[in-house]
Write a protein that holds these residues in place. Structure first.
Motif, PDB file in Angstrom:
ATOM      1  N   GLU A  18       0.669  -0.930   0.072  1.00 34.84           N
ATOM      2  CA  GLU A  18       0.202   0.074   0.128  1.00 34.84           C
ATOM      3  C   GLU A  18       0.919   1.427  -0.167  1.00 34.84           C
ATOM      4  N   ARG A  19       0.427   2.139  -0.502  1.00 34.69           N
ATOM      5  CA  ARG A  19       1.116   3.627  -0.826  1.00 34.69           C
ATOM      6  C   ARG A  19       1.736   4.004   0.571  1.00 34.69           C
ATOM      7  N   ARG A  20       0.887   3.919   1.811  1.00 38.73           N
ATOM      8  CA  ARG A  20       1.402   4.706   2.886  1.00 38.73           C
ATOM      9  C   ARG A  20       2.679   3.689   3.472  1.00 38.73           C
ATOM     10  N   SER A  21       3.088   2.689   2.888  1.00 40.86           N
ATOM     11  CA  SER A  21       4.261   1.928   3.433  1.00 40.86           C
ATOM     12  C   SER A  21       5.490   2.648   2.949  1.00 40.86           C
ATOM     13  N   VAL A  22       5.743   3.611   1.994  1.00 41.35           N
ATOM     14  CA  VAL A  22       6.814   4.103   1.624  1.00 41.35           C
ATOM     15  C   VAL A  22       7.072   5.159   2.562  1.00 41.35           C
ATOM     16  N   PRO A  23       6.230   6.238   2.939  1.00 43.01           N
ATOM     17  CA  PRO A  23       6.495   7.133   4.302  1.00 43.01           C
ATOM     18  C   PRO A  23       6.877   6.613   5.511  1.00 43.01           C
ATOM     19  N   ALA A  24       6.191   5.268   5.802  1.00 41.27           N
ATOM     20  CA  ALA A  24       6.478   4.637   7.077  1.00 41.27           C
ATOM     21  C   ALA A  24       7.812   3.742   6.935  1.00 41.27           C
ATOM     22  N   ALA A  25       8.017   3.582   5.886  1.00 43.72           N
ATOM     23  CA  ALA A  25       9.534   3.040   5.861  1.00 43.72           C
ATOM     24  C   ALA A  25      10.699   4.167   6.100  1.00 43.72           C
ATOM     25  N   ARG A  26      10.413   5.265   5.292  1.00 48.50           N
ATOM     26  CA  ARG A  26      11.271   6.322   5.609  1.00 48.50           C
ATOM     27  C   ARG A  26      11.129   6.673   7.100  1.00 48.50           C
ATOM     28  N   HIS A  27      10.064   7.067   7.711  1.00 48.37           N
ATOM     29  CA  HIS A  27      10.155   7.388   9.048  1.00 48.37           C
ATOM     30  C   HIS A  27      10.882   6.159   9.859  1.00 48.37           C
ATOM     31  N   PHE A  28      10.670   5.150   9.736  1.00 46.62           N
ATOM     32  CA  PHE A  28      11.111   3.846  10.265  1.00 46.62           C
ATOM     33  C   PHE A  28      12.639   3.988  10.518  1.00 46.62           C
ATOM     34  N   VAL A  38      23.469   8.281  13.752  1.00 52.40           N
ATOM     35  CA  VAL A  38      24.204   8.358  12.320  1.00 52.40           C
ATOM     36  C   VAL A  38      23.691   9.872  12.178  1.00 52.40           C
ATOM     37  N   ALA A  39      24.476  10.868  11.959  1.00 46.84           N
ATOM     38  CA  ALA A  39      24.200  12.137  11.853  1.00 46.84           C
ATOM     39  C   ALA A  39      24.361  12.509  10.329  1.00 46.84           C
ATOM     40  N   ASP A  40      25.419  11.697   9.664  1.00 50.42           N
ATOM     41  CA  ASP A  40      25.415  12.369   8.383  1.00 50.42           C
ATOM     42  C   ASP A  40      24.911  11.356   7.050  1.00 50.42           C
ATOM     43  N   ARG A  41      24.518  11.908   5.993  1.00 49.71           N
ATOM     44  CA  ARG A  41      24.153  11.328   4.824  1.00 49.71           C
ATOM     45  C   ARG A  41      22.480  10.651   5.089  1.00 49.71           C
ATOM     46  N   GLN A  42      21.924  11.283   6.067  1.00 42.83           N
ATOM     47  CA  GLN A  42      20.612  11.052   6.400  1.00 42.83           C
ATOM     48  C   GLN A  42      19.689  11.439   5.064  1.00 42.83           C
ATOM     49  N   ASP A  43      19.894  12.325   4.375  1.00 48.44           N
ATOM     50  CA  ASP A  43      19.030  12.589   3.257  1.00 48.44           C
ATOM     51  C   ASP A  43      19.282  11.643   2.223  1.00 48.44           C
ATOM     52  N   GLU A  44      20.279  11.139   1.879  1.00 52.13           N
ATOM     53  CA  GLU A  44      20.717  10.348   0.744  1.00 52.13           C
ATOM     54  C   GLU A  44      20.083   8.973   1.131  1.00 52.13           C
ATOM     55  N   VAL A  45      20.289   8.420   2.537  1.00 47.91           N
ATOM     56  CA  VAL A  45      19.756   7.345   2.748  1.00 47.91           C
ATOM     57  C   VAL A  45      18.337   7.212   2.849  1.00 47.91           C
ATOM     58  N   LEU A  46      17.434   8.303   3.200  1.00 45.48           N
ATOM     59  CA  LEU A  46      16.181   8.256   3.222  1.00 45.48           C
ATOM     60  C   LEU A  46      15.591   8.352   1.953  1.00 45.48           C
ATOM     61  N   LEU A  47      16.099   9.109   0.974  1.00 45.87           N
ATOM     62  CA  LEU A  47      15.749   9.065  -0.479  1.00 45.87           C
ATOM     63  C   LEU A  47      16.076   7.716  -1.033  1.00 45.87           C
ATOM     64  N   CYS A  48      17.235   7.179  -0.898  1.00 46.03           N
ATOM     65  CA  CYS A  48      17.274   5.571  -1.382  1.00 46.03           C
ATOM     66  C   CYS A  48      16.202   4.554  -0.868  1.00 46.03           C
ATOM     67  N   VAL A  49      16.022   4.780   0.393  1.00 42.80           N
ATOM     68  CA  VAL A  49      15.076   3.946   1.163  1.00 42.80           C
ATOM     69  C   VAL A  49      13.451   4.039   0.273  1.00 42.80           C
ATOM     70  N   SER A  50      13.243   5.375  -0.114  1.00 43.25           N
ATOM     71  CA  SER A  50      12.040   5.719  -0.626  1.00 43.25           C
ATOM     72  C   SER A  50      12.015   5.102  -1.996  1.00 43.25           C
ATOM     73  N   GLU A  51      12.889   5.258  -2.688  1.00 45.37           N
ATOM     74  CA  GLU A  51      13.046   4.610  -3.957  1.00 45.37           C
ATOM     75  C   GLU A  51      13.015   2.920  -4.134  1.00 45.37           C
ATOM     76  N   LEU A  52      13.794   2.433  -3.113  1.00 47.12           N
ATOM     77  CA  LEU A  52      13.818   0.915  -3.127  1.00 47.12           C
ATOM     78  C   LEU A  52      12.491   0.549  -2.731  1.00 47.12           C
ATOM     79  N   PRO A  80      29.896  -0.356   6.671  1.00 49.04           N
ATOM     80  CA  PRO A  80      28.676   0.693   6.127  1.00 49.04           C
ATOM     81  C   PRO A  80      27.562   0.543   6.646  1.00 49.04           C
ATOM     82  N   LEU A  81      26.420   1.462   6.636  1.00 48.69           N
ATOM     83  CA  LEU A  81      25.280   1.192   6.769  1.00 48.69           C
ATOM     84  C   LEU A  81      24.547   0.699   5.474  1.00 48.69           C
ATOM     85  N   ARG A  82      23.762  -0.467   5.924  1.00 43.97           N
ATOM     86  CA  ARG A  82      23.283  -1.508   4.719  1.00 43.97           C
ATOM     87  C   ARG A  82      21.852  -1.188   4.803  1.00 43.97           C
ATOM     88  N   VAL A  83      20.897  -0.990   3.804  1.00 43.47           N
ATOM     89  CA  VAL A  83      19.818  -0.883   3.534  1.00 43.47           C
ATOM     90  C   VAL A  83      19.358  -2.292   2.650  1.00 43.47           C
TER      91      VAL A  83
END
Length: 140
Positions: A18-28, A38-52, A80-83
């Motif tokens: 369901e569509r709400r799963s993408v923002p839920a995964a980003r929030h998680f 983890v303070a660095d690269r958060q925006d990059e990680v969250l964008l990649c989580v959204s895309e995957l 590394p941080l692995r998603v």
């Protein structure tokens, strides 16, 4: 002889198709990054989580199923941080085109992941596949 063992931090969540799963995964993911310091690269990680997560919903999750999100980090910053996004559908992940055509609405997600993450790839599972990406991050 003393072994140098590192504690691997791990978080996992399951999301329905369901569509709400993408923002839920980003929030998680954002909560996990904060908890792990983890303070660095958060925006990059969250964008990649959204895309995957979006790709899993659109291309990898059959009706009535869902996907799993795995996050891992070696405590102390030794790895590394692995998603990982695990789906249960068929199909193969296509290598992203270097330049999506003009007004195409799709075809940019994995291109973004490839550009932002330090590494990414696809693994097999039965059923389905695992699409993963990694980021070198600083963590306490």
């Amino acid at each position: 002889m003393e072994k140098n063992s590192q504690l691997r931090l791990f978080r996992e969540a399951f999301y329905r198709r369901e569509r709400r799963s993408v923002p839920a995964a980003r929030h998680f993911t954002a909560r996990a990054l904060r908890a792990w310091g983890v303070a660095d690269r958060q925006d990059e990680v969250l964008l990649c989580v959204s895309e995957l997560a979006t790709n899993a919903l659109l291309h990898g999750v059959p009706p009535g199923r869902g996907f799993r999100l795995h996050l891992t980090l070696d405590q102390g910053g030794g790895g590394p941080l692995r998603v990982e996004v695990h789906d249960s559908g068929g199909g193969n992940v296509r290598t992203p085109a270097p330049r999506p055509q003009g007004e195409d609405e799709g075809g940019r997600g994995l291109l973004l992941v490839a550009g932002l993450a330090d590494d990414w790839g696809v693994g097999r599972r039965d059923p389905g596949k695992v699409v993963w990406c990694e980021f070198a991050v600083s963590a306490p």
